[in-house]
Write a protein that holds these residues in place. Sequence first.
Motif, PDB file in Angstrom:
ATOM      1  N   SER A  92     -14.600  -4.765   1.471  1.00 11.97           N
ATOM      2  CA  SER A  92     -14.105  -5.672   0.427  1.00 11.97           C
ATOM      3  C   SER A  92     -15.207  -6.681   0.095  1.00 11.97           C
ATOM      4  O   SER A  92     -16.190  -6.816   0.818  1.00 11.97           O
ATOM      5  CB  SER A  92     -12.827  -6.380   0.867  1.00 11.97           C
ATOM      6  N   GLY A  93     -15.004  -7.389  -1.010  1.00 10.89           N
ATOM      7  CA  GLY A  93     -15.979  -8.393  -1.416  1.00 10.89           C
ATOM      8  C   GLY A  93     -16.438  -8.175  -2.831  1.00 10.89           C
ATOM      9  O   GLY A  93     -15.985  -7.273  -3.517  1.00 10.89           O
ATOM     10  N   GLY A  94     -17.345  -8.998  -3.290  1.00  9.77           N
ATOM     11  CA  GLY A  94     -17.888  -8.868  -4.634  1.00  9.77           C
ATOM     12  C   GLY A  94     -16.888  -9.272  -5.682  1.00  9.77           C
ATOM     13  O   GLY A  94     -15.935  -9.993  -5.420  1.00  9.77           O
ATOM     14  N   TYR A 145      -9.918  -0.059  10.945  1.00  8.18           N
ATOM     15  CA  TYR A 145      -8.514  -0.112  11.349  1.00  8.18           C
ATOM     16  C   TYR A 145      -8.168   1.140  12.153  1.00  8.18           C
ATOM     17  O   TYR A 145      -8.693   2.230  11.901  1.00  8.18           O
ATOM     18  CB  TYR A 145      -7.593  -0.198  10.125  1.00  8.18           C
ATOM     19  N   PRO A 147      -1.597   0.490  10.169  1.00  4.41           N
ATOM     20  CA  PRO A 147      -2.972   0.278  10.634  1.00  4.41           C
ATOM     21  C   PRO A 147      -3.100  -1.103  11.267  1.00  4.41           C
ATOM     22  O   PRO A 147      -2.450  -2.057  10.842  1.00  4.41           O
ATOM     23  CB  PRO A 147      -3.790   0.364   9.340  1.00  4.41           C
ATOM     24  N   GLY A 184     -13.280  -8.856  -5.068  1.00  2.74           N
ATOM     25  CA  GLY A 184     -13.191  -9.354  -3.700  1.00  2.74           C
ATOM     26  C   GLY A 184     -11.819  -9.372  -3.091  1.00  2.74           C
ATOM     27  O   GLY A 184     -11.675  -9.375  -1.892  1.00  2.74           O
ATOM     28  N   PHE A 185     -10.784  -9.396  -3.942  1.00  2.00           N
ATOM     29  CA  PHE A 185      -9.451  -9.463  -3.379  1.00  2.00           C
ATOM     30  C   PHE A 185      -8.995  -8.113  -2.858  1.00  2.00           C
ATOM     31  O   PHE A 185      -8.034  -8.030  -2.124  1.00  2.00           O
ATOM     32  CB  PHE A 185      -8.448  -9.926  -4.446  1.00  2.00           C
ATOM     33  N   LYS A 186      -9.684  -7.075  -3.289  1.00  2.00           N
ATOM     34  CA  LYS A 186      -9.199  -5.730  -3.006  1.00  2.00           C
ATOM     35  C   LYS A 186      -9.974  -5.134  -1.837  1.00  2.00           C
ATOM     36  O   LYS A 186     -11.195  -5.260  -1.768  1.00  2.00           O
ATOM     37  CB  LYS A 186      -9.436  -4.862  -4.243  1.00  2.00           C
ATOM     38  N   THR A 187      -9.257  -4.511  -0.901  1.00  2.00           N
ATOM     39  CA  THR A 187      -9.897  -3.764   0.185  1.00  2.00           C
ATOM     40  C   THR A 187      -9.830  -2.286  -0.158  1.00  2.00           C
ATOM     41  O   THR A 187      -8.759  -1.773  -0.459  1.00  2.00           O
ATOM     42  CB  THR A 187      -9.187  -4.038   1.516  1.00  2.00           C
ATOM     43  N   LEU A 194      -6.113  -3.915  12.728  1.00  2.00           N
ATOM     44  CA  LEU A 194      -7.548  -4.225  12.740  1.00  2.00           C
ATOM     45  C   LEU A 194      -8.114  -3.986  14.136  1.00  2.00           C
ATOM     46  O   LEU A 194      -7.588  -4.460  15.140  1.00  2.00           O
ATOM     47  CB  LEU A 194      -7.774  -5.675  12.342  1.00  2.00           C
ATOM     48  N   ILE A 245      -2.088 -10.985  -7.971  1.00  2.00           N
ATOM     49  CA  ILE A 245      -3.540 -10.984  -8.127  1.00  2.00           C
ATOM     50  C   ILE A 245      -4.125  -9.575  -8.205  1.00  2.00           C
ATOM     51  O   ILE A 245      -5.245  -9.381  -8.649  1.00  2.00           O
ATOM     52  CB  ILE A 245      -4.246 -11.780  -7.001  1.00  2.00           C
ATOM     53  N   ILE A 246      -3.421  -8.596  -7.712  1.00  2.00           N
ATOM     54  CA  ILE A 246      -3.862  -7.207  -7.849  1.00  2.00           C
ATOM     55  C   ILE A 246      -2.690  -6.393  -8.368  1.00  2.00           C
ATOM     56  O   ILE A 246      -1.589  -6.448  -7.833  1.00  2.00           O
ATOM     57  CB  ILE A 246      -4.343  -6.603  -6.512  1.00  2.00           C
ATOM     58  N   ASP A 278     -18.983  -7.293   1.164  1.00  3.61           N
ATOM     59  CA  ASP A 278     -19.561  -8.097   2.236  1.00  3.61           C
ATOM     60  C   ASP A 278     -18.645  -8.257   3.444  1.00  3.61           C
ATOM     61  O   ASP A 278     -18.840  -9.159   4.269  1.00  3.61           O
ATOM     62  CB  ASP A 278     -19.999  -9.467   1.698  1.00  3.61           C
ATOM     63  N   TYR A 279     -17.646  -7.423   3.548  1.00  6.10           N
ATOM     64  CA  TYR A 279     -16.766  -7.458   4.720  1.00  6.10           C
ATOM     65  C   TYR A 279     -16.345  -6.033   4.988  1.00  6.10           C
ATOM     66  O   TYR A 279     -15.818  -5.347   4.100  1.00  6.10           O
ATOM     67  CB  TYR A 279     -15.566  -8.374   4.444  1.00  6.10           C
ATOM     68  N   PHE A 311     -10.227   1.430   1.185  1.00  2.00           N
ATOM     69  CA  PHE A 311     -10.190   2.163   2.446  1.00  2.00           C
ATOM     70  C   PHE A 311     -10.874   3.517   2.314  1.00  2.00           C
ATOM     71  O   PHE A 311     -10.785   4.176   1.277  1.00  2.00           O
ATOM     72  CB  PHE A 311      -8.742   2.378   2.893  1.00  2.00           C
ATOM     73  N   GLN A 322      -6.310  -7.735   7.537  1.00  2.00           N
ATOM     74  CA  GLN A 322      -4.945  -7.592   7.061  1.00  2.00           C
ATOM     75  C   GLN A 322      -4.050  -7.145   8.215  1.00  2.00           C
ATOM     76  O   GLN A 322      -4.453  -6.338   9.049  1.00  2.00           O
ATOM     77  CB  GLN A 322      -4.899  -6.580   5.920  1.00  2.00           C
ATOM     78  N   PHE A 326      -0.598  -5.291   9.076  1.00  2.00           N
ATOM     79  CA  PHE A 326       0.310  -4.334   8.448  1.00  2.00           C
ATOM     80  C   PHE A 326       1.657  -4.281   9.151  1.00  2.00           C
ATOM     81  O   PHE A 326       1.744  -4.437  10.375  1.00  2.00           O
ATOM     82  CB  PHE A 326      -0.295  -2.931   8.487  1.00  2.00           C
ATOM     83  N   LEU A 342      -4.842   5.709   2.079  1.00  2.00           N
ATOM     84  CA  LEU A 342      -4.222   4.402   1.852  1.00  2.00           C
ATOM     85  C   LEU A 342      -4.682   3.835   0.517  1.00  2.00           C
ATOM     86  O   LEU A 342      -5.861   3.614   0.322  1.00  2.00           O
ATOM     87  CB  LEU A 342      -4.673   3.427   2.931  1.00  2.00           C
ATOM     88  N   ARG A 395      -6.731 -14.557   0.198  1.00  2.00           N
ATOM     89  CA  ARG A 395      -7.262 -13.410  -0.530  1.00  2.00           C
ATOM     90  C   ARG A 395      -8.689 -13.152  -0.093  1.00  2.00           C
ATOM     91  O   ARG A 395      -9.385 -14.047   0.338  1.00  2.00           O
ATOM     92  CB  ARG A 395      -7.213 -13.672  -2.038  1.00  2.00           C
ATOM     93  N   GLY A 396      -9.096 -11.883  -0.223  1.00  2.00           N
ATOM     94  CA  GLY A 396     -10.509 -11.587   0.018  1.00  2.00           C
ATOM     95  C   GLY A 396     -10.825 -11.069   1.393  1.00  2.00           C
ATOM     96  O   GLY A 396     -10.091 -10.294   1.976  1.00  2.00           O
ATOM     97  N   ARG A 397     -11.900 -11.574   1.941  1.00  2.00           N
ATOM     98  CA  ARG A 397     -12.545 -10.938   3.074  1.00  2.00           C
ATOM     99  C   ARG A 397     -11.896 -11.371   4.383  1.00  2.00           C
ATOM    100  O   ARG A 397     -12.476 -12.076   5.199  1.00  2.00           O
ATOM    101  CB  ARG A 397     -14.030 -11.298   3.083  1.00  2.00           C
ATOM    102  N   TYR A 438       0.843  -1.185   0.000  1.00  2.00           N
ATOM    103  CA  TYR A 438       0.000   0.000   0.000  1.00  2.00           C
ATOM    104  C   TYR A 438       0.882   1.239   0.000  1.00  2.00           C
ATOM    105  O   TYR A 438       1.977   1.221   0.560  1.00  2.00           O
ATOM    106  CB  TYR A 438      -0.863   0.068   1.266  1.00  2.00           C
ATOM    107  N   ARG A 481     -19.799  -8.241   9.113  1.00  2.00           N
ATOM    108  CA  ARG A 481     -20.326  -8.704   7.837  1.00  2.00           C
ATOM    109  C   ARG A 481     -21.792  -8.277   7.773  1.00  2.00           C
ATOM    110  O   ARG A 481     -22.413  -8.089   8.815  1.00  2.00           O
ATOM    111  CB  ARG A 481     -20.148 -10.221   7.708  1.00  2.00           C
ATOM    112  N   PHE A 517      -9.679   4.181  10.113  1.00  2.00           N
ATOM    113  CA  PHE A 517     -10.059   3.940   8.723  1.00  2.00           C
ATOM    114  C   PHE A 517     -11.176   2.913   8.671  1.00  2.00           C
ATOM    115  O   PHE A 517     -11.055   1.837   9.270  1.00  2.00           O
ATOM    116  CB  PHE A 517      -8.879   3.368   7.919  1.00  2.00           C
TER     117      PHE A 517
END
Lengths: 113, 113
Positions: B93-95, B36, B44, B98-101, B46, A55-56, B31-32, B103, A102, A104, A43, A97-99, A35, B51, B89
């Motif tokens: 993420s999701g859909g 942070y 950051p 889905g791999f991407k969060t 968590l 993947i990203i 869906d998530y 912020f 994370q 840091f 961010l 990956r996914g939900r 990031y 959900r 923050f």
Amino acid sequence: DTAVSQTPKYLVTQMGNDKSIKCEQNLGHDTMYWYKQDSKKFLKIMFSYNNKELIINETVPNRFSPKSPDKAHLNLHINSLELGDSAVYFCASSLDRGRQPQHFGDGTRLSIL
Amino acid sequence: QQQVKQSPQSLIVQKGGIPIINCAYENTAFDYFPWYQQFPGKGPALLIAIRPDVSEKKEGRFTISFNKSAKQFSLHIMDSQPGDSATYFCAASGGTGGFKTIFGAGTRLFVKA
């Protein structure tokens, strides 16, 4: 025991130089991220690898090249550094990956002179 | 559609007050929804996550309220303490991405002693 560790913590360099930032996680996670956090604290995801597979790949100049030698390591190499690259770069990891939450690292503050 | 809008940008409360930070999203596939907390010089971390199948989640002094129909969620900090002073923050993420969060822009909270 640091879960996600980045080196170096600070990087001060001249415009035009090439530099690398290293990241290691000891959490056994499959997915790692880079990031960029700008001066306004925003961010933005740059890259993500899952089990060494990219993947990203966000719209990032191709001067930035990530490399994942194994799933515990994700390095970031930056060529021809520009003033606008000054920021804090965070590495993160998640179980997969996914939900998922994370984790840091503490960031690498990159300052371009 | 991938944005998460966070407000306010900054917040000052007295010790014992209940700061509330709000976030709104557009993508109904998210869906998530994690929150942070970031202290100066640190990455950051968590704090709490929800959900969309529940409308509220509490962990200690931190509560997330979630309104699926309004596509909004918020963080409440009960009995806030000076040690809660940090940047918060929200994320989603999701859909299909889905791999991407994604912020939110962050909220700088200062709790006065």
